[in-house]
Design a protein around this motif. Structure first.
Motif, short mmCIF file in Angstrom:
data_model
loop_
_atom_site.label_atom_id
_atom_site.label_comp_id
_atom_site.label_asym_id
_atom_site.label_seq_id
_atom_site.Cartn_x
_atom_site.Cartn_y
_atom_site.Cartn_z
N TYR A 1 53.68 -28.77 89.15
CA TYR A 1 53.56 -27.70 90.14
C TYR A 1 54.02 -26.37 89.56
O TYR A 1 53.38 -25.32 89.77
CB TYR A 1 54.39 -28.06 91.37
CG TYR A 1 54.39 -27.01 92.46
CD1 TYR A 1 53.41 -27.00 93.45
CD2 TYR A 1 55.39 -26.04 92.52
CE1 TYR A 1 53.42 -26.04 94.45
CE2 TYR A 1 55.40 -25.08 93.52
CZ TYR A 1 54.42 -25.09 94.48
OH TYR A 1 54.43 -24.14 95.47
N SER A 2 55.14 -26.38 88.83
CA SER A 2 55.66 -25.13 88.26
C SER A 2 54.70 -24.53 87.25
O SER A 2 54.54 -23.31 87.16
CB SER A 2 57.03 -25.38 87.61
OG SER A 2 56.90 -26.18 86.44
N ASP B 1 50.29 -16.99 90.52
CA ASP B 1 49.17 -17.66 89.87
C ASP B 1 48.49 -16.74 88.87
O ASP B 1 48.48 -15.52 89.00
CB ASP B 1 48.13 -18.10 90.92
CG ASP B 1 48.71 -19.12 91.88
OD1 ASP B 1 49.66 -19.79 91.48
OD2 ASP B 1 48.22 -19.21 93.01
N GLY C 1 56.47 -21.95 97.00
CA GLY C 1 55.27 -21.13 97.14
C GLY C 1 55.54 -19.67 97.43
O GLY C 1 54.67 -18.82 97.21
N ARG D 1 59.42 -21.03 86.09
CA ARG D 1 59.06 -22.43 85.83
C ARG D 1 60.30 -23.27 85.60
O ARG D 1 60.44 -24.37 86.16
CB ARG D 1 58.13 -22.50 84.61
CG ARG D 1 56.70 -22.03 84.88
CD ARG D 1 55.87 -22.03 83.61
NE ARG D 1 54.46 -21.77 83.90
CZ ARG D 1 53.53 -21.59 82.98
NH1 ARG D 1 53.86 -21.63 81.68
NH2 ARG D 1 52.27 -21.37 83.31
N THR E 1 51.69 -23.05 89.23
CA THR E 1 52.02 -22.05 90.23
C THR E 1 52.62 -20.78 89.65
O THR E 1 52.42 -19.69 90.19
CB THR E 1 53.00 -22.64 91.27
OG1 THR E 1 52.44 -23.84 91.82
CG2 THR E 1 53.26 -21.67 92.40
N TYR E 2 53.37 -20.91 88.56
CA TYR E 2 54.07 -19.75 88.01
C TYR E 2 53.57 -19.42 86.61
O TYR E 2 53.13 -20.31 85.86
CB TYR E 2 55.58 -20.02 87.95
CG TYR E 2 56.17 -20.48 89.25
CD1 TYR E 2 56.18 -19.66 90.37
CD2 TYR E 2 56.73 -21.76 89.38
CE1 TYR E 2 56.72 -20.07 91.57
CE2 TYR E 2 57.28 -22.19 90.57
CZ TYR E 2 57.26 -21.34 91.67
OH TYR E 2 57.79 -21.77 92.86
N PHE F 1 57.87 -27.74 97.82
CA PHE F 1 56.68 -26.99 97.44
C PHE F 1 56.49 -25.76 98.34
O PHE F 1 56.08 -24.70 97.88
CB PHE F 1 55.44 -27.88 97.53
CG PHE F 1 55.37 -28.93 96.45
CD1 PHE F 1 56.22 -28.90 95.37
CD2 PHE F 1 54.45 -29.97 96.54
CE1 PHE F 1 56.16 -29.86 94.37
CE2 PHE F 1 54.38 -30.95 95.56
CZ PHE F 1 55.25 -30.89 94.47
N ARG G 1 55.23 -17.72 94.08
CA ARG G 1 54.11 -18.06 93.19
C ARG G 1 53.53 -16.81 92.57
O ARG G 1 53.47 -15.75 93.18
CB ARG G 1 53.04 -18.85 93.94
CG ARG G 1 52.30 -18.10 95.01
CD ARG G 1 51.34 -19.03 95.76
NE ARG G 1 50.42 -19.68 94.86
CZ ARG G 1 50.03 -20.95 94.96
NH1 ARG G 1 50.49 -21.71 95.94
NH2 ARG G 1 49.17 -21.46 94.10
#
Length: 525
Positions: A215-216, A290, A285, A226, A219-220, A281, A288
């Protein structure tokens, strides 16, 4: 001036203009596939052991998804990889050879985690060795993610169980409920509870770490964010497991043990863990960042380099083949000189005033997996009584090894005995000093035993799992085979200090003959 021919390749998100160097990717890709297949072929047994653990352990079932996820992450980077010319990085051959050596030491010492990590490391390192470090750098995370396929992490289980018991008992006491604790067991007015392996939270921790790391990455973009989220995914499941354990005990207590027991115990745990992950999560978020999608149709400058000759890829493949095949061949050569016969471990003879007892000292029985030979005897001298258990191992493998997490003094379930204390005691065994592990066991009938435990490896004594494995590897490298044993002496703890006094006397009188019998069984002088 001579015009250099070019080739245009279309990728989603834009076109890239290539020099002749782009043609090297066809050769590099084919070479990489062959190299990876070569490594898998030579280390097939190690890979099969990993898959077997994935299949039988819920803790590591995620291993089946790691490689597909890694390939998907690499596929997402295909256009970025293709803009960098493939060129072998020769210096990577050195860490590949180092990983092979580590694999050999892991196999010789029966350290599955080391051999499996080394196997994955060879696969990962083969990528930059063939296509080059600049190209491999673009897929560094997908390659590193492959290490999550290694089924390792259960070594933290005892510590997690200890923390869970500590926090749960303290929280219950703060609630105002009387609680009495012995080891990992505690009693409250409504019943008896035990912190067993399933209560440690190691499954939640490993699952959270794998999912949180992925996820890290997705997302980052910031390395700091991260790393912070990965740390978050480690701390949160540990704390959440403490809360889960406390809530389950309280639900059971308040419902008269009608709820949160049996299967409900596990269902409530996973449901709670799922809610915690979703909240984790959701919180993550908010920060984030992205990656901004690449605008379609915009050409990205291509790295222009001279083409790499196909012969270079063939040469690096040959070097990798040598660097990886040497270690399994060496292991087979050492295996051929290991003792093939089963060891004969005779009963210990009575020494001095100590007499061999006809019956067992107690109904306690340690749980050690598939020893090549074992003895379990009882001795007495007046009122002093001592038991001896030795599990001897030869020609060790993944299912039979002297140091294993499956070798335990008591089972966590359906065992009338439980461990209520542990520690370290320095003792003398036939002139050698060893810091033996100690434990106090208690039966439901209130019978108590004090135990001393250590390893005997090729004449060396240690109570350390790591040193025992290292001594086993050293013994095999020296051509002495892999003989090793677990030695346990124990005595009833009927009066404070009586058990340790009896064991001290026993080891002083019988210790030399015990050590001599182990040396004789191993064929040592």
């Amino acid at each position: 001036m001579m015009h250099e021919p070019t080739q245009r390749l279309a990728f989603p998100g834009g076109d890239a203009t290539w020099t002749v160097a782009g043609r090297s990717w066809q050769v590099a890709s084919a070479t990489l596939v062959v190299v990876l297949a070569w490594i898998v072929g030579w280390y097939w047994s190690t890979g099969a052991t990993m898959v077997g653990i994935w299949a039988r352990s819920d803790t590591f079932a995620h291993g089946f998804l790691v490689a597909p996820i890694s390939l998907w992450l690499i596929f997402r980077k295909r256009s970025e990889i293709a803009r960098i010319a493939a060129h072998p990085s020769w210096w990577v051959l050195v860490p590949i050879a180092g990983a092979g050596l580590a694999w050999l030491l892991g196999v010789l010492g029966a350290v599955n985690a080391l051999s499996q990590i080394s196997f994955v490391a060879m696969l990962v390192l083969a990528v930059p060795a063939v296509i080059g470090v600049p190209a491999a750098r673009t897929i560094a995370f997908p390659l590193a993610f492959l290490f999550f396929a290694v089924p390792v992490g259960e070594f933290v289980m005892p510590q997690l169980m200890e923390w869970t018991a500590d926090v749960t008992v303290k929280a219950i006491a703060l609630t105002g409920i009387p609680v009495f604790r012995e080891g990992q067991n505690f009693v409250i007015p409504s019943g008896r509870w035990s912190v067993v392996e399933a209560c440690s939270g190691v499954r939640y921790l490993i699952a959270s770490l794998v999912i949180g790391t992925l996820y890290s990455y997705l997302t980052y973009r910031s390395l700091t964010r991260r790393l912070v989220f990965v740390a978050f995914s480690i701390v949160v499941p540990i704390v959440a497991n403490w809360a889960r354990a406390y809530m389950i005990v309280m639900i059971g207590h308040l419902s008269g043990n009608r709820l949160a027991v049996g299967v409900d115990h596990l269902i409530y745990g996973w449901a709670f863990f799922g809610i915690v992950i979703l909240l984790m999560f959701w919180i993550g978020g908010f920060w984030r960042d992205d990656e901004v999608a690449q605008v379609a149709g915009v050409a990205v400058p291509t790295q222009l380099t001279l083409a790499t000759s196909p012969s270079w890829f063939v040469l690096v493949a040959a070097m990798i083949a040598i660097a990886t095949a040497a270690w399994p061949l060496g292991e087979r050569a050492l295996q051929s000189i290991d003792a093939a016969s089963s060891p004969a471990l005779p009963a210990l003879a009575a020494t001095g005033a100590w007499k061999s007892s006809a019956g067992p000292l107690s109904d306690w029985q340690p749980h050690f997996q598939n020893p090549s030979a074992e003895i379990h005897q009882a001795f007495d001298r007046g009122d002093a009584r001592v038991g001896v258990y030795i599990a001897y191992y030869r020609n060790q493998n993944s299912g039979r090894k002297v140091v294993s997490s499956e070798n335990v003094l008591v089972l966590s379930k359906d065992d009338p005995w439980s461990r209520i204390a542990s520690g370290i005691r320095r003792i003398d065994v036939d002139g050698q000093t060893v810091d033996a592990r100690t434990a106090e066991l208690k039966a439901r009938a209130d019978e108590r035993l004090v135990l001393w435990q250590w390893y005997w490896i090729d004449g060396r004594l240690t109570a350390s799992d790591a040193l025992a494995k290292a001594y086993t590897a050293l013994s095999r490298l020296m051509g002495h085979g892999d003989d090793g044993a677990i030695v346990i002496v124990y005595s009833p703890n009927e009066q404070p200090g009586a058990a340790n006094a009896a064991l001290d006397d026993f080891m002083r009188d019988v210790g030399p003959s015990l050590a001599a019998e182990l040396r004789r069984t191993a064929g040592l002088r």
